[in-house]
Write an enzyme that holds these catalytic residues in place. Sequence first.
Site, PDB file in Angstrom:
ATOM      1  N   GLU A 268       1.081  -1.024  -0.076  1.00  0.00           N
ATOM      2  CA  GLU A 268      -0.150  -0.329  -0.069  1.00  0.00           C
ATOM      3  C   GLU A 268       0.419   1.006  -0.311  1.00  0.00           C
ATOM      4  O   GLU A 268       2.098   0.620   0.494  1.00  0.00           O
ATOM      5  CB  GLU A 268      -0.485   0.015   0.598  1.00  0.00           C
ATOM      6  CG  GLU A 268      -2.030   1.334   1.059  1.00  0.00           C
ATOM      7  CD  GLU A 268      -3.210   1.674   2.580  1.00  0.00           C
ATOM      8  OE1 GLU A 268      -2.570   0.062   3.323  1.00  0.00           O
ATOM      9  OE2 GLU A 268      -3.725   2.054   2.341  1.00  0.00           O
TER      10      GLU A 268
ATOM     11  N   ASN B 181      -6.584   1.695   2.693  1.00  0.00           N
ATOM     12  CA  ASN B 181      -7.346   2.938   3.167  1.00  0.00           C
ATOM     13  C   ASN B 181      -6.551   3.976   1.916  1.00  0.00           C
ATOM     14  O   ASN B 181      -7.442   4.885   1.262  1.00  0.00           O
ATOM     15  CB  ASN B 181      -7.206   3.676   4.300  1.00  0.00           C
ATOM     16  CG  ASN B 181      -7.489   2.679   5.094  1.00  0.00           C
ATOM     17  OD1 ASN B 181      -8.743   1.693   4.786  1.00  0.00           O
ATOM     18  ND2 ASN B 181      -7.495   2.917   6.296  1.00  0.00           N
TER      19      ASN B 181
ATOM     20  N   ASN C 157     -12.280  -0.143  -1.280  1.00  0.00           N
ATOM     21  CA  ASN C 157     -11.523  -1.119   0.217  1.00  0.00           C
ATOM     22  C   ASN C 157     -12.228  -0.909   1.577  1.00  0.00           C
ATOM     23  O   ASN C 157     -12.949  -0.015   1.726  1.00  0.00           O
ATOM     24  CB  ASN C 157      -9.975  -0.849   0.252  1.00  0.00           C
ATOM     25  CG  ASN C 157      -9.565  -1.239   1.553  1.00  0.00           C
ATOM     26  OD1 ASN C 157      -8.544  -2.395   1.869  1.00  0.00           O
ATOM     27  ND2 ASN C 157      -9.406  -0.338   2.503  1.00  0.00           N
ATOM     28  N   GLU C 158     -12.709  -1.489   2.273  1.00  0.00           N
ATOM     29  CA  GLU C 158     -13.391  -1.544   3.498  1.00  0.00           C
ATOM     30  C   GLU C 158     -14.404  -0.459   3.503  1.00  0.00           C
ATOM     31  O   GLU C 158     -14.665   0.585   3.964  1.00  0.00           O
ATOM     32  CB  GLU C 158     -12.266  -1.304   4.261  1.00  0.00           C
ATOM     33  CG  GLU C 158     -11.009  -1.937   4.611  1.00  0.00           C
ATOM     34  CD  GLU C 158     -10.197  -1.894   5.910  1.00  0.00           C
ATOM     35  OE1 GLU C 158     -10.576  -0.874   6.441  1.00  0.00           O
ATOM     36  OE2 GLU C 158      -9.972  -2.596   6.387  1.00  0.00           O
TER      37      GLU C 158
ATOM     38  N   GLU D  40      -6.785  -8.935   4.226  1.00  0.00           N
ATOM     39  CA  GLU D  40      -5.113  -8.135   4.963  1.00  0.00           C
ATOM     40  C   GLU D  40      -6.155  -9.144   5.741  1.00  0.00           C
ATOM     41  O   GLU D  40      -6.902  -8.774   6.275  1.00  0.00           O
ATOM     42  CB  GLU D  40      -5.938  -7.124   4.483  1.00  0.00           C
ATOM     43  CG  GLU D  40      -6.143  -6.306   3.661  1.00  0.00           C
ATOM     44  CD  GLU D  40      -6.080  -4.148   4.324  1.00  0.00           C
ATOM     45  OE1 GLU D  40      -6.209  -3.908   5.627  1.00  0.00           O
ATOM     46  OE2 GLU D  40      -6.761  -3.728   3.241  1.00  0.00           O
TER      47      GLU D  40
ATOM     48  N   GLN E 230       1.309  -5.789   5.858  1.00  0.00           N
ATOM     49  CA  GLN E 230       1.720  -5.549   4.539  1.00  0.00           C
ATOM     50  C   GLN E 230       3.478  -6.057   4.223  1.00  0.00           C
ATOM     51  O   GLN E 230       3.559  -6.819   5.196  1.00  0.00           O
ATOM     52  CB  GLN E 230       1.590  -3.869   4.433  1.00  0.00           C
ATOM     53  CG  GLN E 230       0.584  -3.692   3.953  1.00  0.00           C
ATOM     54  CD  GLN E 230       0.438  -2.182   4.369  1.00  0.00           C
ATOM     55  OE1 GLN E 230       1.221  -1.235   3.729  1.00  0.00           O
ATOM     56  NE2 GLN E 230      -0.901  -1.935   4.389  1.00  0.00           N
TER      57      GLN E 230
HETATM   58  O1  AHR Z   1      -3.086  -2.109   5.844  1.00  0.00           O
HETATM   59  C1  AHR Z   1      -3.246  -1.246   6.466  1.00  0.00           C
HETATM   60  C2  AHR Z   1      -4.854  -0.537   6.755  1.00  0.00           C
HETATM   61  O2  AHR Z   1      -5.757  -1.198   7.525  1.00  0.00           O
HETATM   62  C3  AHR Z   1      -5.699  -0.452   5.034  1.00  0.00           C
HETATM   63  O3  AHR Z   1      -4.774   0.281   4.515  1.00  0.00           O
HETATM   64  C4  AHR Z   1      -6.761  -1.311   5.103  1.00  0.00           C
HETATM   65  O4  AHR Z   1      -7.854  -1.216   4.947  1.00  0.00           O
HETATM   66  C5  AHR Z   1      -7.069  -1.560   7.111  1.00  0.00           C
HETATM   67  O5  AHR Z   1      -7.329  -0.651   8.264  1.00  0.00           O
END
Ligand code: AHR
Length: 506
Positions: free
Chosen positions: A27, A72, A172-173, A292, A351
Amino acid sequence: MPAARLVLDAAFTLAPVPRRLFGTFVEHMGRCVYTGIYEPGHPSADENGLRGDVLALTREIGPTVVRYPGGNFVSNYQWQDGVGPKTQRPTRLDLAWHSIETNEFGLHEFDDWATKVGTEVMLAVNLGTRGLRDACDLLEYTNHPGGTYWSDQRIANGSREPFGYKLWCLGNEMDGPWQVGHKTAAEYGRLANETGKAMRLIDSEIELVACGSSNSAIPTFGAWESTVLELTYDTVDYISLHAYYEEKDSDPLSFLASAVNMDRFIDDVVATADAVRARGRHRKRIDLSFDEWNVWYIHKFSGDGPKPNSADWVPNPPLIEDDFTDAVVVGTFLNSLLRHGDRVKVANQAQLVNVIGLLRSEQGGEAWKQTIAYPFEQMRRLAQGQILQVVASGDLFDSSTYTDVPFVDASATYDADRGCAALFVANRSLDEAGTVEVDLRGLRVTSVIEATTLHAGPGQDRHTTNGENHGAVIPRGFDDHTLESGRLAAQLPPLSWTVFALDCQR
Ligand code: AHR
């Protein structure tokens, strides 16, 4: 001393090992991209600024798929900013992480990196502040051969051949109030469905992931999946899950049992997806993309996170850079994912580097593997062929959050064609060795070809990291086992992750 008995039977398989189970995530956040995978001027950097040391370590870990560019971050990202001549790319505010995004690194740079790693790309589109038009333009840019506005832009920017990405996340989310462009389930479901339908008109071969819940504790969990899948069932292939776990209230036993929560989360999403299937009389099944997952010390994060009212916008600030001690817990997450490999077809550890990373890299300096990289790398390498259904019995414990938790947690695979099997075992006991007896029925095991264990060694405690001494916590050869008449017996060190690679008659 906790004891466990496992039965593995060559006839009792669950599903082929999904290769995409061993994915990770890059990310634009903190130092994952900048000074993580990309640092022009670093002694190991190639002509495109990709760090050679991080690239080499990534190749060793061998992720099979890498999700990009968020997270995010994607919900306020304009992908067009990251293509074309670097000198003309705009600098923007990244609202997700309160950072400056220079856009020096974008789609072509990521594709170059992924090609050099030898991994599949999983791309996320922005359904927060952008939408259908933008997602279609991006897909046309990446996958259309040429002769149209966006595909010709790609060619002009140096990539004659289409990137040909198959796997796409529809946002995403989007359930999270923190998400830029947060939506209700109904708003998101309609948008995801129409976006997915339009994207399929450009490329009918793509696979689409709808956003599920960003964690199982969020109040909308369950209802969100239900509504979203009612609205997208015919269009999407997967529903996503995200989960991060931490040790809270000095309660290591609950932390060690976190995979119980992961097991339940997966089972609940499968049940919800299948209920929508039954109600709609659909034939196809929706699979799961656990895109994730990791350990994450959120209480530490609160100090490092976005500061909405401050003026200190900077490029790539260090965010959630923990030194991990948690290889055993990560091993149990991998076990959980593998045990659910009949439905979890994609998974991304989050990540890759620096941001809760498998790897750490210092700006201008060294890069190394965190403890949590080892279970990931081992399972990616050794889990081959079919997932075996592990029938387990043994001693249990209660923690303040979970009851009846097995001390010994396991998963296993068997490849009849290659003549090999693998067994992955965690001992969750903090202070006691665990005995495990494995009845290997029909596997025709001839020898143990590799046995390693990862645990805190003499003079180390469970908080030992690979920070100062990069080789402090690594898998070491493990001899405390016997193999006789199709039975494997082992004495597992306290708080350990032990892996067996077995040779089998073909
Ligand atoms: O991986 C870090 C963050 O955690 C990501 O951006 C988000 O999707 C999650 O809340």
